[in-house]
Design an enzyme around this catalytic site. Structure first.
Site, PDB file in Angstrom:
ATOM      1  N   CYS A 194       0.781  -1.183   0.087  1.00  0.00           N
ATOM      2  CA  CYS A 194       0.020  -0.046  -0.022  1.00  0.00           C
ATOM      3  C   CYS A 194       0.883   1.421  -0.050  1.00  0.00           C
ATOM      4  O   CYS A 194       0.331   2.387  -0.093  1.00  0.00           O
ATOM      5  CB  CYS A 194      -0.919  -0.146   1.314  1.00  0.00           C
ATOM      6  SG  CYS A 194      -1.669  -1.635   1.523  1.00  0.00           S
TER       7      CYS A 194
ATOM      8  N   HIS B 104      -3.496   6.526   2.308  1.00  0.00           N
ATOM      9  CA  HIS B 104      -4.014   5.181   1.715  1.00  0.00           C
ATOM     10  C   HIS B 104      -5.377   4.964   2.483  1.00  0.00           C
ATOM     11  O   HIS B 104      -5.547   5.116   3.508  1.00  0.00           O
ATOM     12  CB  HIS B 104      -2.887   4.195   2.203  1.00  0.00           C
ATOM     13  CG  HIS B 104      -3.469   2.843   2.113  1.00  0.00           C
ATOM     14  ND1 HIS B 104      -3.889   2.269   0.994  1.00  0.00           N
ATOM     15  CD2 HIS B 104      -3.336   1.733   3.035  1.00  0.00           C
ATOM     16  CE1 HIS B 104      -4.390   1.064   1.166  1.00  0.00           C
ATOM     17  NE2 HIS B 104      -3.914   0.737   2.127  1.00  0.00           N
TER      18      HIS B 104
ATOM     19  N   ASN C 149     -10.348  -1.296   0.499  1.00  0.00           N
ATOM     20  CA  ASN C 149      -8.884  -0.937   0.538  1.00  0.00           C
ATOM     21  C   ASN C 149      -8.174  -1.633  -0.794  1.00  0.00           C
ATOM     22  O   ASN C 149      -8.557  -2.702  -1.037  1.00  0.00           O
ATOM     23  CB  ASN C 149      -8.253  -1.790   1.718  1.00  0.00           C
ATOM     24  CG  ASN C 149      -6.602  -1.639   1.650  1.00  0.00           C
ATOM     25  OD1 ASN C 149      -5.988  -1.283   0.563  1.00  0.00           O
ATOM     26  ND2 ASN C 149      -6.259  -1.786   2.825  1.00  0.00           N
TER      27      ASN C 149
HETATM   28  N1  ACO Z   1     -17.827  -9.445  10.701  1.00  0.00           N
HETATM   29  C1  ACO Z   1     -18.526  -9.402  11.800  1.00  0.00           C
HETATM   30  N2  ACO Z   1     -17.801  -9.833  13.040  1.00  0.00           N
HETATM   31  C2  ACO Z   1     -16.570  -9.956  12.816  1.00  0.00           C
HETATM   32  C3  ACO Z   1     -15.794  -9.512  11.483  1.00  0.00           C
HETATM   33  C4  ACO Z   1     -16.790  -9.421  10.386  1.00  0.00           C
HETATM   34  N3  ACO Z   1     -16.316  -9.140   8.996  1.00  0.00           N
HETATM   35  N4  ACO Z   1     -14.629  -9.721  11.398  1.00  0.00           N
HETATM   36  C5  ACO Z   1     -14.215 -10.195  12.777  1.00  0.00           C
HETATM   37  N5  ACO Z   1     -15.241 -10.107  13.391  1.00  0.00           N
HETATM   38  C6  ACO Z   1     -15.547 -10.573  14.897  1.00  0.00           C
HETATM   39  C7  ACO Z   1     -14.437 -11.298  15.424  1.00  0.00           C
HETATM   40  O1  ACO Z   1     -14.562 -12.498  15.368  1.00  0.00           O
HETATM   41  C8  ACO Z   1     -14.250 -10.800  17.107  1.00  0.00           C
HETATM   42  O2  ACO Z   1     -15.294 -11.566  17.658  1.00  0.00           O
HETATM   43  P1  ACO Z   1     -15.274 -11.926  19.083  1.00  0.00           P
HETATM   44  O3  ACO Z   1     -15.176 -10.721  19.922  1.00  0.00           O
HETATM   45  O4  ACO Z   1     -16.624 -12.764  19.486  1.00  0.00           O
HETATM   46  O5  ACO Z   1     -13.999 -12.738  19.260  1.00  0.00           O
HETATM   47  C9  ACO Z   1     -14.607  -9.227  16.794  1.00  0.00           C
HETATM   48  O6  ACO Z   1     -15.540  -8.955  15.564  1.00  0.00           O
HETATM   49  C10 ACO Z   1     -13.662  -8.436  16.953  1.00  0.00           C
HETATM   50  O7  ACO Z   1     -12.680  -8.617  16.024  1.00  0.00           O
HETATM   51  P2  ACO Z   1     -11.608  -7.901  16.005  1.00  0.00           P
HETATM   52  O8  ACO Z   1     -10.469  -8.449  15.124  1.00  0.00           O
HETATM   53  O9  ACO Z   1     -11.006  -7.475  17.232  1.00  0.00           O
HETATM   54  O10 ACO Z   1     -11.890  -6.472  15.253  1.00  0.00           O
HETATM   55  P3  ACO Z   1     -11.122  -5.064  14.991  1.00  0.00           P
HETATM   56  O11 ACO Z   1     -11.920  -4.002  15.866  1.00  0.00           O
HETATM   57  O12 ACO Z   1      -9.604  -5.116  15.162  1.00  0.00           O
HETATM   58  O13 ACO Z   1     -11.480  -4.736  13.522  1.00  0.00           O
HETATM   59  C11 ACO Z   1     -10.399  -4.981  11.690  1.00  0.00           C
HETATM   60  C12 ACO Z   1     -11.062  -5.761  12.625  1.00  0.00           C
HETATM   61  C13 ACO Z   1     -11.475  -4.120  10.782  1.00  0.00           C
HETATM   62  C14 ACO Z   1      -9.687  -5.618  10.255  1.00  0.00           C
HETATM   63  C15 ACO Z   1      -9.303  -3.847  12.228  1.00  0.00           C
HETATM   64  O14 ACO Z   1      -8.488  -4.609  12.934  1.00  0.00           O
HETATM   65  C16 ACO Z   1      -8.448  -3.181  10.882  1.00  0.00           C
HETATM   66  O15 ACO Z   1      -9.035  -2.443  10.466  1.00  0.00           O
HETATM   67  N6  ACO Z   1      -7.231  -3.115  10.970  1.00  0.00           N
HETATM   68  C17 ACO Z   1      -6.661  -2.738   9.982  1.00  0.00           C
HETATM   69  C18 ACO Z   1      -6.489  -3.658   8.784  1.00  0.00           C
HETATM   70  C19 ACO Z   1      -5.907  -2.671   7.666  1.00  0.00           C
HETATM   71  O16 ACO Z   1      -6.271  -1.618   7.450  1.00  0.00           O
HETATM   72  N7  ACO Z   1      -5.198  -3.747   6.946  1.00  0.00           N
HETATM   73  C20 ACO Z   1      -4.597  -3.303   5.744  1.00  0.00           C
HETATM   74  C21 ACO Z   1      -3.719  -2.271   5.615  1.00  0.00           C
HETATM   75  S1  ACO Z   1      -2.305  -2.397   5.073  1.00  0.00           S
HETATM   76  C22 ACO Z   1      -2.859  -2.616   3.462  1.00  0.00           C
HETATM   77  O17 ACO Z   1      -3.494  -1.838   2.931  1.00  0.00           O
HETATM   78  C23 ACO Z   1      -2.442  -3.690   2.816  1.00  0.00           C
END
Ligand code: ACO
Length: 331
Positions: free
Chosen positions: A112, A258, A288
């Site tokens: 990215c 980004h 993304n």
């Molecule tokens: N739908 C519903 N529930 C979900 C989903 C989904 N798609 N995904 C995860 N959950 C659940 C999990 O299982 C968890 O449940 P639990 O509490 O019962 O165990 C709960 O939601 C919380 O999950 P987390 O992973 O802790 O959620 P978080 O708030 O961290 O959000 C996310 C996840 C959106 C992926 C976040 O961490 C994020 O945006 N991180 C950055 C990712 C990113 O930007 N990556 C790319 C950047 S670099 C590049 O662009 C290549």
């Protein structure tokens, strides 16, 4: 002497997957995705569409906007993590499709952060007096890399391409700050399928279970780790660039970040001490798109008339590697 962007173009596939559409693949819901990411839908390639085809389409649009003939290009760089091709590189494919016969062509992969690295590379070649005009493209077909059974990743990504033509200009101003930390690489990773082929010399690798092979050949991500890395380091690198140039946040008209996650961008806005108006977002529509996200955003803003000549812009990206960079330009 550096270069200025003289034309932009972008292309996204027509097929749109809404958050509700994703329910056919994983247990998720619209509210969760909107709240945690800001994403409402994403564009994905259909059968027969290719990442290299999107790169060509975005390039044609950028050349047309720039009023530049393909034969005038000295260099074509494609930034991608999702090339359809190992050999030849995608930039050579674009060259052939455009008939840009005078251009040297190569791809680069800094995920990215890639569009900035392509931009920085071109500026360096112009500054060295080696080239006058270049085409840079960020193009990604991430829908073919994600595991559509992994709700932690498949909801985030989309496909698309953005391109810009850069031409040397005595008025051009350029500066940048770039970082990488390979120790953080496991936070966002994927192995090439061919590296895990049976009959590999390393028999331990060929002994992988189908499950392991599947996991390692689709995007794997520690979402929280990536989130923390981005919210912490993007503001720092923007401030580092401002400090290096001895300018202030108030001197900047636009920050093109980004487009990974609304909450990451909001965190950056707060820590940099800027306002949301200066930090446009389009991740709601596209998700993304990795190295395509900044050039698609740039092209949309140019087409909307939201960027004027002379605007002072900082582009900032972050991603796999881990890599992150911020670049200053005057449009
Ligand atoms: N739908 C519903 N529930 C979900 C989903 C989904 N798609 N995904 C995860 N959950 C659940 C999990 O299982 C968890 O449940 P639990 O509490 O019962 O165990 C709960 O939601 C919380 O999950 P987390 O992973 O802790 O959620 P978080 O708030 O961290 O959000 C996310 C996840 C959106 C992926 C976040 O961490 C994020 O945006 N991180 C950055 C990712 C990113 O930007 N990556 C790319 C950047 S670099 C590049 O662009 C290549």
């Amino acid at each position: 002497m550096y270069g200025k962007i003289i034309g932009t173009g972008s292309y996204v596939p027509q097929k749109v997957l809404t958050n509700d559409d994703l329910k056919q693949y994983v247990d998720t819901d619209d509210e969760w995705i909107r709240e945690r990411t800001g994403i409402v839908c994403r564009h994905v390639m259909e059968d027969g569409e290719t990442m290299k085809g999107m790169a060509v389409e975005a390039s044609k649009r950028a050349l047309q906007a720039a009023g530049v003939e393909a034969g005038e290009l000295d260099m074509i760089i494609v930034s991608t993590v999702s090339s359809d091709l190992i050999l030849p590189n995608t930039a050579c494919y674009v060259q052939e499709q455009l008939n840009a016969k005078n251009a040297m062509c190569f791809d680069l992969n800094t995920a990215c952060t890639g569009f900035m690295m392509a931009y920085n590379t071109v500026q360096t070649y112009i500054n060295a007096g080696l080239i006058d005009t270049a085409l840079i493209i960020g193009a990604e077909g991430l829908s073919r890399l994600v595991d559509w059974k992994d709700r932690g990743t498949c909801i985030l990504f989309g496909d698309g391409a953005g391109a810009a033509v850069i031409h040397k200009d005595e008025q051009a101003v350029f500066d940048t700050v770039m970082h990488a930390n390979g120790k953080g690489g496991s936070a966002l990773s994927m192995e090439a399928g061919y590296a895990l082929r049976d009959r590999a010399i390393d028999k331990a690798v060929s002994a992988l279970s189908d499950k392991d092979r599947h996991l390692r050949t689709h995007i794997g991500m520690d979402g929280q780790e990536v989130f923390r890395f981005a919210v912490k380091n993007v503001p720092i690198i923007i401030k580092e660039l401002l400090g290096k140039m001895e300018i202030k946040e108030q001197d900047i008209d636009l920050f093109l970040l980004h487009q990974a996650n609304k909450r990451i961008i909001e965190g950056v806005i707060k820590r940099v001490g800027t306002t949301a108006e200066k930090v446009p977002m389009n991740l709601m529509e596209y998700g993304n798109t990795s190295s395509a996200s900044i050039p698609i955003l740039l092209d949309e803003l140019v087409k909307q008339g939201s960027i004027s000549e002379g605007d002072r812009i900082i582009m900032a990206g972050f991603g796999a590697g881990l890599t992150w960079a911020a670049t200053y330009l005057e449009y």
